[in-house]
Design an enzyme around this catalytic site. Structure first.
Site, mmCIF file in Angstrom:
data_model
loop_
_atom_site.group_PDB
_atom_site.id
_atom_site.type_symbol
_atom_site.label_atom_id
_atom_site.label_comp_id
_atom_site.label_asym_id
_atom_site.label_seq_id
_atom_site.Cartn_x
_atom_site.Cartn_y
_atom_site.Cartn_z
ATOM 1 N N ASP A 7 0.834 -1.207 0.000
ATOM 2 C CA ASP A 7 0.000 0.000 0.000
ATOM 3 C C ASP A 7 0.870 1.259 0.000
ATOM 4 O O ASP A 7 2.022 1.232 0.433
ATOM 5 C CB ASP A 7 -0.868 0.056 1.260
HETATM 6 N N1 URA Z 1 -1.143 -6.023 4.010
HETATM 7 C C1 URA Z 1 -1.588 -4.767 4.018
HETATM 8 O O1 URA Z 1 -2.584 -4.476 4.659
HETATM 9 N N2 URA Z 1 -0.933 -3.844 3.315
HETATM 10 C C2 URA Z 1 0.160 -4.105 2.590
HETATM 11 O O2 URA Z 1 0.705 -3.216 1.962
HETATM 12 C C3 URA Z 1 0.624 -5.425 2.580
HETATM 13 C C4 URA Z 1 -0.054 -6.359 3.304
#
Ligand code: URA
Length: 241
Positions: free
Chosen positions: A104
């Site tokens: 993310d």
């Molecule tokens: N899980 C998440 O919530 N975000 C990420 O970026 C990777 C795994």
């Protein structure tokens, strides 16, 4: 743009001279048109070259990159909103590499990038079960029951999560630190798991994929995987080096 005979040579199917002969013999087409003259140039990114009606491609050198993605970079090669992307961090690799899965915008940590599509697919497919380890700072202190719940599986709107390993690294107020190891990689999975048990994430970092860690890689930088590391990853997902 490169000359057709050089393109054929670079694809590895024939020497440059043999390629010239193939062209003279009328065995080579560019975008469906037979080319028999020398001197035609092609753009490897867009032109379709065939020899004896079989597609010919230049095999790009396989690159395997470990990037330490900082918060604030989108995991894509192009962002329509003009935000910073991970591509800017690996521009100096010299070859186009694609992110393996996604972190993310507000997640930092280990992101593999490669032009090896098969390895990328297998690493992101849950059936191969590659471990991804995250360190999460969450609100409040999760109880042992909550940790067990996270390990056994919690119900998300896209179904139950597979078994995970969860460890309380440091309990405190207002936040605690957890280490979570999961084998899936659904969209925002760790955030959603922790939200589901009422411990929303304050910050999230991926610290490990398979046996690869961020050791020695400063945030915002990358390094090439060593051959042994590539072999190790491939072995984990049933590929031959
Ligand atoms: N899980 C998440 O919530 N975000 C990420 O970026 C990777 C795994």
């Amino acid at each position: 743009m490169i000359r057709l005979q050089k393109f054929i040579a670079m694809s590895g199917i024939a020497s440059r001279r043999a390629g010239e002969q193939m062209i003279r013999d009328g065995r080579v087409t560019v975008n469906g048109q037979t080319v028999t003259k020398m001197g035609v140039t092609v753009d490897p990114a867009v032109d379709k070259v065939e020899v004896d009606n079989r597609p010919v491609r230049i095999v790009a050198k396989k690159e395997y990159i470990l990037l330490y993605k900082p918060v604030g970079y989108v995991t894509t090669l192009h962002d329509p909103y003009g935000r910073q992307t991970v591509k800017e961090l690996v521009n100096d690799v010299g070859t186009r590499v694609f992110p393996v899965g996604r972190l993310d915008l507000d997640t930092s940590g280990l992101l593999l990038m490669t032009n090896d599509g098969q390895l990328a697919n297998r690493l992101t497919h849950p059936s191969y079960g590659v471990e991804k380890e995250y360190v999460a700072r969450v609100h409040d202190v999760p109880t042992n029951e909550t940790l067990t719940l996270l390990e056994k599986g919690v119900k998300l709107d896209d179904g139950m999560t597979a078994p995970a390993k969860v460890r309380l690294v440091r309990g405190g107020q207002p936040t605690s630190t957890l280490a979570l190891i999961i084998k899936e990689g659904r969209n925002r999975q760790v955030r959603r798991m922790l939200e589901a048990v009422n411990h929303p994430v304050v910050s999230l970092k991926r610290v490990r994929v398979g046996s690869l860690t961020l050791t020695g890689v400063p945030s915002g930088t990358w390094r090439r995987l060593r051959t042994a590391e590539v072999k190790g990853l491939m072995r984990e997902v049933g590929m031959e080096y």
